[in-house]
Write a protein that holds these residues in place. Structure first.
Motif, PDB file in Angstrom:
ATOM      1  N   PRO A 288       0.831  -1.206   0.000  1.00 32.70           N
ATOM      2  CA  PRO A 288       0.000   0.000   0.000  1.00 32.70           C
ATOM      3  C   PRO A 288       0.863   1.252   0.000  1.00 32.70           C
ATOM      4  N   ASP A 289       0.217   2.374  -0.268  1.00 35.91           N
ATOM      5  CA  ASP A 289       0.945   3.646  -0.218  1.00 35.91           C
ATOM      6  C   ASP A 289       1.326   4.014   1.215  1.00 35.91           C
ATOM      7  N   ARG A 290       0.449   3.700   2.176  1.00 33.92           N
ATOM      8  CA  ARG A 290       0.697   4.004   3.579  1.00 33.92           C
ATOM      9  C   ARG A 290       0.189   2.843   4.447  1.00 33.92           C
ATOM     10  N   VAL A 291       0.807   2.709   5.632  1.00 40.16           N
ATOM     11  CA  VAL A 291       0.409   1.685   6.603  1.00 40.16           C
ATOM     12  C   VAL A 291       0.178   2.361   7.949  1.00 40.16           C
ATOM     13  N   VAL A 292      -0.907   1.981   8.613  1.00 41.57           N
ATOM     14  CA  VAL A 292      -1.160   2.415   9.985  1.00 41.57           C
ATOM     15  C   VAL A 292      -1.047   1.188  10.877  1.00 41.57           C
ATOM     16  N   LEU A 293      -0.123   1.234  11.820  1.00 39.89           N
ATOM     17  CA  LEU A 293       0.070   0.122  12.749  1.00 39.89           C
ATOM     18  C   LEU A 293      -0.723   0.401  14.017  1.00 39.89           C
ATOM     19  N   ALA A 294      -1.847  -0.312  14.163  1.00 41.71           N
ATOM     20  CA  ALA A 294      -2.749  -0.115  15.300  1.00 41.71           C
ATOM     21  C   ALA A 294      -3.149  -1.473  15.867  1.00 41.71           C
ATOM     22  N   ALA A 295      -2.146  -2.298  16.121  1.00 43.96           N
ATOM     23  CA  ALA A 295      -2.382  -3.671  16.551  1.00 43.96           C
ATOM     24  C   ALA A 295      -2.352  -3.834  18.067  1.00 43.96           C
ATOM     25  N   GLY A 296      -2.582  -2.764  18.801  1.00 38.90           N
ATOM     26  CA  GLY A 296      -2.688  -2.859  20.251  1.00 38.90           C
ATOM     27  C   GLY A 296      -1.449  -3.430  20.893  1.00 38.90           C
ATOM     28  N   ALA A 297      -1.650  -4.388  21.778  1.00 40.78           N
ATOM     29  CA  ALA A 297      -0.561  -4.940  22.584  1.00 40.78           C
ATOM     30  C   ALA A 297       0.461  -5.720  21.771  1.00 40.78           C
ATOM     31  N   TRP A 298       0.168  -6.003  20.519  1.00 40.09           N
ATOM     32  CA  TRP A 298       1.096  -6.733  19.659  1.00 40.09           C
ATOM     33  C   TRP A 298       1.876  -5.801  18.736  1.00 40.09           C
ATOM     34  N   SER A 299       1.628  -4.515  18.795  1.00 36.94           N
ATOM     35  CA  SER A 299       2.200  -3.574  17.836  1.00 36.94           C
ATOM     36  C   SER A 299       3.719  -3.524  17.878  1.00 36.94           C
ATOM     37  N   HIS A 300       4.281  -3.596  19.083  1.00 40.55           N
ATOM     38  CA  HIS A 300       5.735  -3.439  19.189  1.00 40.55           C
ATOM     39  C   HIS A 300       6.494  -4.554  18.485  1.00 40.55           C
ATOM     40  N   GLN A 301       5.853  -5.719  18.309  1.00 38.91           N
ATOM     41  CA  GLN A 301       6.526  -6.821  17.627  1.00 38.91           C
ATOM     42  C   GLN A 301       6.776  -6.485  16.166  1.00 38.91           C
ATOM     43  N   LEU A 302       5.815  -5.852  15.513  1.00 38.18           N
ATOM     44  CA  LEU A 302       6.003  -5.443  14.126  1.00 38.18           C
ATOM     45  C   LEU A 302       6.886  -4.201  14.029  1.00 38.18           C
TER      46      LEU A 302
ATOM     47  N   TYR B 178       2.397   4.978  13.391  1.00 36.47           N
ATOM     48  CA  TYR B 178       2.068   4.209  14.586  1.00 36.47           C
ATOM     49  C   TYR B 178       0.849   4.823  15.293  1.00 36.47           C
ATOM     50  N   ALA B 179      -0.020   3.941  15.794  1.00 33.77           N
ATOM     51  CA  ALA B 179      -1.204   4.390  16.541  1.00 33.77           C
ATOM     52  C   ALA B 179      -1.570   3.313  17.553  1.00 33.77           C
ATOM     53  N   PHE B 180      -0.816   3.269  18.648  1.00 35.32           N
ATOM     54  CA  PHE B 180      -1.036   2.218  19.645  1.00 35.32           C
ATOM     55  C   PHE B 180      -0.513   2.669  21.007  1.00 35.32           C
ATOM     56  N   GLY B 181      -0.729   1.833  22.023  1.00 32.89           N
ATOM     57  CA  GLY B 181      -0.202   2.127  23.359  1.00 32.89           C
ATOM     58  C   GLY B 181      -1.119   2.969  24.213  1.00 32.89           C
ATOM     59  N   HIS B 182      -2.429   2.889  23.998  1.00 33.75           N
ATOM     60  CA  HIS B 182      -3.389   3.734  24.714  1.00 33.75           C
ATOM     61  C   HIS B 182      -3.737   3.221  26.105  1.00 33.75           C
ATOM     62  N   GLY B 183      -3.181   2.079  26.517  1.00 38.71           N
ATOM     63  CA  GLY B 183      -3.510   1.542  27.836  1.00 38.71           C
ATOM     64  C   GLY B 183      -4.990   1.212  27.928  1.00 38.71           C
ATOM     65  N   HIS B 184      -5.633   1.672  29.007  1.00 38.38           N
ATOM     66  CA  HIS B 184      -7.068   1.414  29.172  1.00 38.38           C
ATOM     67  C   HIS B 184      -7.917   2.539  28.571  1.00 38.38           C
ATOM     68  N   LEU B 185      -7.313   3.376  27.716  1.00 40.76           N
ATOM     69  CA  LEU B 185      -8.018   4.516  27.137  1.00 40.76           C
ATOM     70  C   LEU B 185      -8.166   4.415  25.616  1.00 40.76           C
ATOM     71  N   GLY B 186      -8.054   3.216  25.076  1.00 43.29           N
ATOM     72  CA  GLY B 186      -8.145   3.047  23.627  1.00 43.29           C
ATOM     73  C   GLY B 186      -9.485   3.478  23.065  1.00 43.29           C
ATOM     74  N   LEU B 187     -10.569   3.025  23.682  1.00 43.57           N
ATOM     75  CA  LEU B 187     -11.895   3.434  23.236  1.00 43.57           C
ATOM     76  C   LEU B 187     -12.050   4.945  23.363  1.00 43.57           C
ATOM     77  N   THR B 188     -11.644   5.482  24.508  1.00 42.83           N
ATOM     78  CA  THR B 188     -11.767   6.910  24.770  1.00 42.83           C
ATOM     79  C   THR B 188     -11.085   7.756  23.701  1.00 42.83           C
ATOM     80  N   GLN B 189      -9.885   7.361  23.308  1.00 44.57           N
ATOM     81  CA  GLN B 189      -9.059   8.193  22.437  1.00 44.57           C
ATOM     82  C   GLN B 189      -9.067   7.746  20.979  1.00 44.57           C
ATOM     83  N   SER B 190      -9.917   6.793  20.637  1.00 42.93           N
ATOM     84  CA  SER B 190      -9.890   6.221  19.291  1.00 42.93           C
ATOM     85  C   SER B 190     -10.239   7.232  18.207  1.00 42.93           C
TER      86      SER B 190
END
Length: 424
Positions: free
Chosen positions: A256-270, A384-396
């Motif tokens: 793709p032209d761009r990638v958004v990494l938003a895989a939550g707790a698994w994001s750091h692996q990629l 990158y778009a991850f690492g929201h802790g318990h505020l993922g829904l709040t800040q989505s």
């Protein structure tokens, strides 16, 4: 927007964008980017809202600007190992692996970092509130929203007085609240609570959804109806150079032209495959969802010193919370959910604990309680778009707008410096 900026944004229109992660952050990003004319595909190894977005408390907690790492908190650290059922615990067999993260967590609790985190979190929360209203309007989703406020309870005057700096910080940042000084005042908002809770703070602008999975599925339905694609595929690896990126799906690659990494707790692996080593850990949260009729819950209730909340989900009650810093591989310890439910039965008169279903989810947590929102260090093609802790829904919804700004090279509504991937 200046003419030059408008021209630059226009040149970014009509891109192909891959989003890694089908949780609420990924879906929100997909919907937002779609409205700007991009062709978006979401990839998730399990499917929509299959992890933390499925079983959280359903709260848009805009008043929660206080980071997990507060000044003096590390003095309590020895108790975490001694009380495995406490509101914040570390499984002993994970403690050594967690040590580097804890060191950064400790540094984040220093007054300078703590104050900076509150400032950044407050700015993001202000945007999040406005962005959610835009998202609700865009999706016509008001029927899935509960605007019932939140009640934060305290046991005794000393505990209540200790919370005052946090309330002052909320007030300074424009968050409305009322302080209650007796069980009788509390009962006017939520009857049936134990009189051991003598004080409370009420935030009237607190919002919940009727069910977080239903909300995520609803937004995903809007996304697909407007031409978006969702594929249940595991991304094996993410490769990128300065201007391009590729997803390895095992059987084939996509570019793709761009990638958004938003895989939550698994994001750091990629992210590690791109050379970015980020201190992402996992807050393992537990809950029990009780059926309709279990308790007449009128508002979201937070039992702060006990580390759990009661929220209204599909007419029933979800009892959940606590923070267990235990990584991704240890098996769930559902005794934690049982302990929370037993406490709730003591604190909520008439609560019927029968017929509940238990759940454990992985909440992606950074040491300073701030998410990672920004470009990969070696590639402008990966955001990158991850690492929201318990505020993922709040800040989505806010994260989705900021990601769209980064991809289209538009000025953002708030400074992104505090959320930069390179801040560590």
């Amino acid at each position: 927007m200046s003419k030059a900026a408008a021209t630059d944004a226009s040149s970014q229109a009509g891109m192909t964008i891959a989003i890694i992660g089908g949780g609420i952050v990924g879906v929100s990003c997909g919907l937002q980017l779609q409205t700007l004319g991009h062709a978006v595909t979401i990839y998730d190894r399990k499917g929509l809202a299959a992890e933390a977005s499925a079983g959280n408390a359903g709260a848009f907690a805009f008043s929660e600007i206080i980071p997990l790492a507060t000044p003096g908190l590390m003095r309590k650290a020895p108790k975490w190992l001694l009380d495995p059922m406490g509101p914040l615990s570390i499984p002993p067999r994970y403690a050594l692996q967690l040590a580097p993260w804890l060191l950064r967590f400790w540094r984040a609790s220093w007054q300078d970092r703590y104050d900076a985190s509150i400032t950044a979190q407050a700015a993001l929360m202000g945007l999040a509130r406005a962005a959610l209203e835009r998202q609700i309007s865009l999706s016509d989703g008001e029927h899935l929203i509960q605007r019932d406020g939140q009640l934060q309870l305290f046991e005794g005057a000393r505990e209540f007085q200790a919370s005052q700096p946090a309330w002052d910080a909320r007030g300074t940042n424009g968050i409305r609240y009322d302080l209650l000084h007796s069980p009788e005042e509390i009962a006017e908002i939520q009857p049936g609570l134990s009189r051991q809770f003598t004080h409370a703070g009420y935030t009237p602008d607190w919002i919940n959804t009727v069910d977080p999975k239903t909300w995520c599925d609803f937004l995903a339905g809007q996304f697909v109806a407007r031409g978006g694609r969702i594929e249940v595929q595991e991304v094996k690896a993410l490769n990128a150079d300065r201007a391009s990126a590729a997803l390895d799906l095992g059987s084939h690659r996509v570019t793709p032209d761009r990638v958004v990494l938003a895989a939550g707790a698994w994001s750091h692996q990629l992210a590690r495959g791109l050379g970015d080593v980020l201190p992402l850990e996992t807050e393992r949260g537990y809950n029990t969802t009780l059926p309709a009729g279990a308790f007449d819950l009128k508002t979201h209730v937070t039992f702060g010193s006990h580390g759990f909340v009661a929220s209204r989900i599909n007419g029933g009650v979800r009892i959940g919370g606590a923070v267990e810093l235990g990584g991704l591989k240890l098996p769930p310890n559902f005794k934690r959910a049982q302990v929370l439910l037993k406490k709730a039965c003591r604190f909520m008169s008439g609560l019927d604990p029968a017929g509940g279903s238990q759940w454990m989810g992985f909440r992606p947590s950074m040491p300073d309680s701030l998410p990672v929102i920004g470009a990969a260090s070696g590639s402008e093609a990966v955001i990158y778009a991850f690492g929201h802790g318990h505020l993922g829904l709040t800040q989505s919804a806010a994260t989705a707008e900021l990601v769209a700004d980064l991809i289209t090279r538009r000025p953002s509504a708030i400074s992104l410096a505090a959320f930069s991937p390179d801040r560590f």
